[in-house]
Design an enzyme around this catalytic site. Structure first.
Site, short mmCIF file in Angstrom:
data_model
loop_
_atom_site.label_atom_id
_atom_site.label_comp_id
_atom_site.label_asym_id
_atom_site.label_seq_id
_atom_site.Cartn_x
_atom_site.Cartn_y
_atom_site.Cartn_z
N ASP A 45 0.88 -1.18 0.00
CA ASP A 45 0.00 0.00 0.00
C ASP A 45 0.91 1.23 0.00
O ASP A 45 2.14 1.12 0.10
CB ASP A 45 -0.89 -0.01 1.25
CG ASP A 45 -1.81 1.20 1.32
OD1 ASP A 45 -2.38 1.58 0.28
OD2 ASP A 45 -1.96 1.79 2.41
N SER A 46 0.28 2.40 -0.08
CA SER A 46 1.05 3.64 -0.01
C SER A 46 1.63 3.88 1.37
O SER A 46 2.61 4.62 1.51
CB SER A 46 0.14 4.82 -0.36
OG SER A 46 -0.93 4.87 0.57
N TYR A 72 -1.28 8.29 -2.27
CA TYR A 72 -1.43 7.90 -3.67
C TYR A 72 -2.69 8.53 -4.29
O TYR A 72 -2.85 8.48 -5.51
CB TYR A 72 -1.58 6.38 -3.77
CG TYR A 72 -0.30 5.57 -3.80
CD1 TYR A 72 0.96 6.13 -3.57
CD2 TYR A 72 -0.36 4.20 -4.07
CE1 TYR A 72 2.11 5.35 -3.59
CE2 TYR A 72 0.79 3.42 -4.12
CZ TYR A 72 2.02 3.99 -3.87
OH TYR A 72 3.15 3.21 -3.91
N GLY A 73 -3.56 9.04 -3.42
CA GLY A 73 -4.92 9.43 -3.84
C GLY A 73 -5.04 10.22 -5.12
O GLY A 73 -5.97 10.02 -5.90
N CYS A 113 -4.46 -1.60 -1.77
CA CYS A 113 -4.62 -0.19 -2.06
C CYS A 113 -5.71 -0.04 -3.11
O CYS A 113 -5.54 -0.49 -4.25
CB CYS A 113 -3.29 0.37 -2.57
SG CYS A 113 -3.43 2.06 -3.19
N ASN A 114 -6.82 0.55 -2.73
CA ASN A 114 -7.94 0.71 -3.68
C ASN A 114 -7.58 1.65 -4.82
O ASN A 114 -8.03 1.47 -5.94
CB ASN A 114 -9.16 1.30 -2.95
CG ASN A 114 -9.77 0.32 -1.98
OD1 ASN A 114 -10.63 -0.46 -2.35
ND2 ASN A 114 -9.33 0.35 -0.73
N THR A 115 -6.78 2.67 -4.51
CA THR A 115 -6.43 3.66 -5.53
C THR A 115 -5.70 2.97 -6.68
O THR A 115 -5.96 3.23 -7.86
CB THR A 115 -5.56 4.76 -4.89
OG1 THR A 115 -6.22 5.23 -3.71
CG2 THR A 115 -5.33 5.91 -5.84
N GLU A 126 -2.11 8.91 8.40
CA GLU A 126 -0.65 8.69 8.34
C GLU A 126 0.06 9.43 9.47
O GLU A 126 1.10 9.00 9.94
CB GLU A 126 -0.08 9.14 6.98
CG GLU A 126 -0.35 8.17 5.85
CD GLU A 126 0.43 6.85 5.94
OE1 GLU A 126 1.58 6.86 6.41
OE2 GLU A 126 -0.13 5.81 5.55
N CYS A 169 -11.03 2.76 1.00
CA CYS A 169 -9.60 3.07 1.11
C CYS A 169 -9.12 2.28 2.32
O CYS A 169 -9.76 2.33 3.39
CB CYS A 169 -9.39 4.56 1.33
SG CYS A 169 -7.70 4.98 1.80
N HIS A 189 -6.95 2.70 4.40
CA HIS A 189 -6.64 3.48 5.61
C HIS A 189 -7.86 3.66 6.52
O HIS A 189 -7.70 3.83 7.73
CB HIS A 189 -6.13 4.88 5.23
CG HIS A 189 -4.70 4.93 4.78
ND1 HIS A 189 -4.28 4.49 3.55
CD2 HIS A 189 -3.58 5.42 5.41
CE1 HIS A 189 -2.97 4.70 3.44
NE2 HIS A 189 -2.53 5.26 4.54
N1 DGL Z 1 -4.79 3.08 1.19
C1 DGL Z 1 -4.86 3.36 -0.20
C2 DGL Z 1 -6.20 3.09 -0.78
O1 DGL Z 1 -6.81 2.11 -0.40
C3 DGL Z 1 -4.13 4.61 -0.66
C4 DGL Z 1 -4.50 5.88 -0.02
C5 DGL Z 1 -3.60 7.04 -0.42
O2 DGL Z 1 -2.39 6.88 -0.38
O3 DGL Z 1 -4.14 8.10 -0.78
O4 DGL Z 1 -6.67 3.77 -1.64
#
Ligand code: DGL
Length: 278
Positions: free
Chosen positions: A10-11, A42-43, A73-75, A152, A184, A186
């Site tokens: 993930d990010s 990563y968003g 990571c969904n993004t 974070e 997400c 997070h």
């Molecule tokens: N946790 C990640 C997700 O599921 C990335 C979130 C991010 O870095 O913006 O999208």
């Protein structure tokens, strides 16, 4: 039977929500985790960037002898997972399809809310995938760009975090949803505050649960499951290991130890030197 690790990335600290689920459902499996904390969030990164980051990280995880990869990571999953899968022989699963499937199973009214990053929301991937399962679903997407930086930083309980959650969730609650997807990885860090806002009539879907169920099935089908624990999980990050450990321990407790910093370009150079027999 296969005692090699599952690679998870993930990010940042978000993918640890998937690691927690692995520890509870697949206690014999060992994880090697990579959090790209030098480049989080990563968003709002481009698909091209996300593809490049995923390539580097997956090469690193393969170099750590991973048998299976979870893009936690969904993004990334919403925008580049199909391309990434084509480039590697190793089986790779994302969190988005399992999350969409879980939401489709959970809804009674077909009114589903999805909170996610800007990139995931723009891709409309949740909506498209949920509609494969429930064609007449009504999906309400809300991008929540302020949440990942707060998480974070480890800012999980402040008045500011709760204010931001209300800002994103209150309008969604007007839509009479019966399911809310944490789109997400997070966001489960904030699940208690989220549940307080959504109330008892909204089921909250954490895609990590279904992702790990699907992972267990895939490992079994591929004959890759482990039957005895061959060591501790390992954690690597591109940024500050202490910062990652401090926030990650709020979720995983003391099982999160020995975080090391890794420079992906150096790892790549080492691997290609190794391949050339240097
Ligand atoms: N946790 C990640 C997700 O599921 C990335 C979130 C991010 O870095 O913006 O999208």
């Amino acid at each position: 039977m296969n005692s090699r690790p599952i690679g998870v990335y993930d990010s940042g600290v978000g993918g640890l929500t998937v690691v927690r689920e692995i520890s509870s459902k697949l206690p014999w499996e060992r994880v090697v985790y990579f959090g790209d904390t030098a480049r989080v969030p990563y968003g709002e990164k481009t698909a091209r960037d996300l593809l490049g980051f995923s390539r580097e990280i997956i090469e690193f995880l393969i170099g750590q002898d991973s048998k299976y990869i979870i893009a936690a990571c969904n993004t990334t999953a919403s925008q580049v997972l199909d391309d990434v899968k084509k480039e590697f022989d190793i089986p790779i699963i994302g969190v988005l399809r399992p999350g969409a499937y879980a939401a489709s199973r959970a809804t009674r009214t077909g009114r589903i809310g999805v909170i996610a990053t800007v990139g995931t929301t723009r891709s409309a991937a949740y909506e498209k995938t949920i509609k494969e399962y429930v064609p007449d679903a009504k999906v309400f997407n809300v991008a929540c760009p302020e949440l990942v930086p707060l998480i974070e930083r480890g800012d999980l309980n402040s008045a500011e975090t709760i204010r931001v959650l209300h800002y994103y969730l209150d309008p969604l609650m007007e839509e009479d949803i019966d399911v809310l997807v944490l789109g997400c990885t997070h966001y489960p860090y904030l699940i208690e505050h989220i549940a307080r806002i959504t109330g008892p009539h909204v089921e909250i879907v954490d895609p990590a649960t279904e992702t790990v169920t699907a992972t267990a099935a895939a490992l079994q089908e591929l004959g890759l499951q482990s039957q005895e624990k061959s060591g501790q999980h390992e954690f690597a990050v591109s940024g500050d290991p202490m910062r990652f450990a401090t926030v990650g321990r709020k979720l995983l407790g003391d099982s999160l130890t020995g975080v090391r910093q890794v420079n992906l370009s150096d790892e790549r150079a080492k691997m290609s030197a190794g391949n050339r027999g240097i």
